[in-house]
Design a protein around this motif. Structure first.
Motif, PDB file in Angstrom:
ATOM      1  N   ALA A  62       0.831  -1.205   0.000  1.00  0.00           N
ATOM      2  CA  ALA A  62       0.000   0.000   0.000  1.00  0.00           C
ATOM      3  C   ALA A  62       0.867   1.257   0.000  1.00  0.00           C
ATOM      4  O   ALA A  62       1.990   1.259   0.510  1.00  0.00           O
ATOM      5  N   THR A  82       0.116   5.448   0.717  1.00  0.00           N
ATOM      6  CA  THR A  82      -0.770   6.587   0.965  1.00  0.00           C
ATOM      7  C   THR A  82      -0.248   7.782   0.185  1.00  0.00           C
ATOM      8  O   THR A  82       0.945   8.101   0.255  1.00  0.00           O
ATOM      9  N   GLU A 129      -3.657   4.845  -2.239  1.00  0.00           N
ATOM     10  CA  GLU A 129      -4.850   5.393  -1.592  1.00  0.00           C
ATOM     11  C   GLU A 129      -4.691   6.906  -1.542  1.00  0.00           C
ATOM     12  O   GLU A 129      -3.825   7.432  -0.846  1.00  0.00           O
ATOM     13  N   HIS A 158      -5.520  10.875  -0.881  1.00  0.00           N
ATOM     14  CA  HIS A 158      -6.163  11.810   0.036  1.00  0.00           C
ATOM     15  C   HIS A 158      -5.772  13.218  -0.399  1.00  0.00           C
ATOM     16  O   HIS A 158      -4.590  13.509  -0.548  1.00  0.00           O
TER      17      HIS A 158
END
Length: 323
Positions: A16, A18, A303, A305
């Motif tokens: 993953a 971010t 992911e 943001h």
């Protein structure tokens, strides 16, 4: 700084990542206007349309306009007679439109209105009998254009705090200061403080000259950098505002890299990295942001943001001949 993931993914699986995307980022109102001026000039006059200097400091933008019929040159003597020419968003010395008029060239001035505001301030300070201390980067087109608004000898360039210490003016010498619009907010504040300490009578602009977009993008980087292991800044190496974003991230204690395109990213940069911050200088289009996201997604499960620190609604009018 975020620690690396304690449980590495199984072989063949993506780990993953971010992604903290800064907002505001990318195009500002002045860049939007400049690009639209070239596109409208091509529509109105037909190709080719010549552009003196890069319209904005971004190779992707310049190449896309070249494909539509724009021809970029460094000096006006490279522009043939009887073809239209656009002046870049960074502004030009007064001698450039004067030469264009003498040659009876059709020209459109795409100077950012916030840069034009600094030009007018320079004229007013000279008219008031003040010598101008101009805070900026030597050789930058905006600096060259602003110096070209006044007679030689009317301005002195100040780049660093050390420069302030070497200034030699009589106590009674009337002085004013102005700044390039794309500087580091923090560095410029320190230089201005030093100027005011040395020359308490110095006169400054009513509002700071660093443009809203430069200030907003630096503030946005300050919001993403502390939580990132690496910050990627999309921009050109000759883009002042993009270079400042890299500096801001590094001052937050974060590793930062300036890239022009996603193809420059190396997978090894992501070793041990759990969070990447992403922003773009004022000359970089949003397509390049998405290109970077897609590239990172080839190696990691991203992911996204978005961290928004300000809303921008500024729009500048087009020149009358193209409106």
């Amino acid at each position: 700084m975020n620690a690396p993931f304690p449980n590495p993914p199984a072989k063949g699986e993506k780990s993953a990542l971010t992604l903290l995307i800064a907002a505001p980022r990318g195009f500002c109102a002045g860049v939007d206007r400049a690009i639209e001026i070239v596109e409208r000039a091509l529509e109105r006059y037909g190709a080719p349309v010549y552009v003196r200097h890069e319209i904005v400091h971004n190779r992707y933008v310049v190449d896309s306009l070249k494909a539509k019929g724009a021809i970029f040159v460094e000096e006006l003597d490279q522009v043939p007679d009887d073809v239209p020419v656009v002046f870049s968003a960074h502004g030009v010395p007064k001698s450039v439109p004067a030469e264009a008029e003498a040659r009876k060239l059709t020209y459109v001035d795409a100077t950012c209105p916030l840069v034009s505001k600094v030009h007018r301030q320079a004229e007013r300070q000279i008219e008031a009998g003040r010598h101008i201390l101009f805070i900026g980067h030597r050789g930058h087109p905006e600096v060259i254009g602003t110096f070209g608004q006044v007679d030689p000898g009317g301005m002195t360039l100040v780049e660093t705090l050390e420069d302030v210490a070497t200034l030699d003016f009589a106590p009674e010498q009337p002085l004013a200061f102005l700044t390039q619009t794309t500087l580091s907010v923090d560095d410029t504040a320190a230089i201005v403080d030093a100027l005011k300490e040395r020359f308490p009578h110095i006169v400054g602009p009513k509002a700071e000259d660093i443009c809203y977009a430069t200030s907003n993008r630096q503030a946005a980087v300050k919001s993403i950098a502390p939580g990132s292991d690496l910050v990627l800044v999309i921009g050109a190496p000759n883009s002042s505002n993009s270079l400042r974003l890299v500096e801001v991230a590094e001052r937050c204690g974060t590793s930062a890299k300036l890239i022009q395109r996603a193809s420059e990213i190396q997978e090894e940069w992501l070793a041990g990295v759990g969070t990447v911050g992403l922003t773009a200088g004022a000359s970089a289009p949003e397509e390049l942001v998405r290109e970077v996201v897609d590239k990172l997604s080839e190696w990691r499960v991203v992911e996204e943001h978005t961290l928004t620190s300000a809303e921008e609604k500024m729009v500048f009018k087009l020149p009358r001949q193209l409106a």
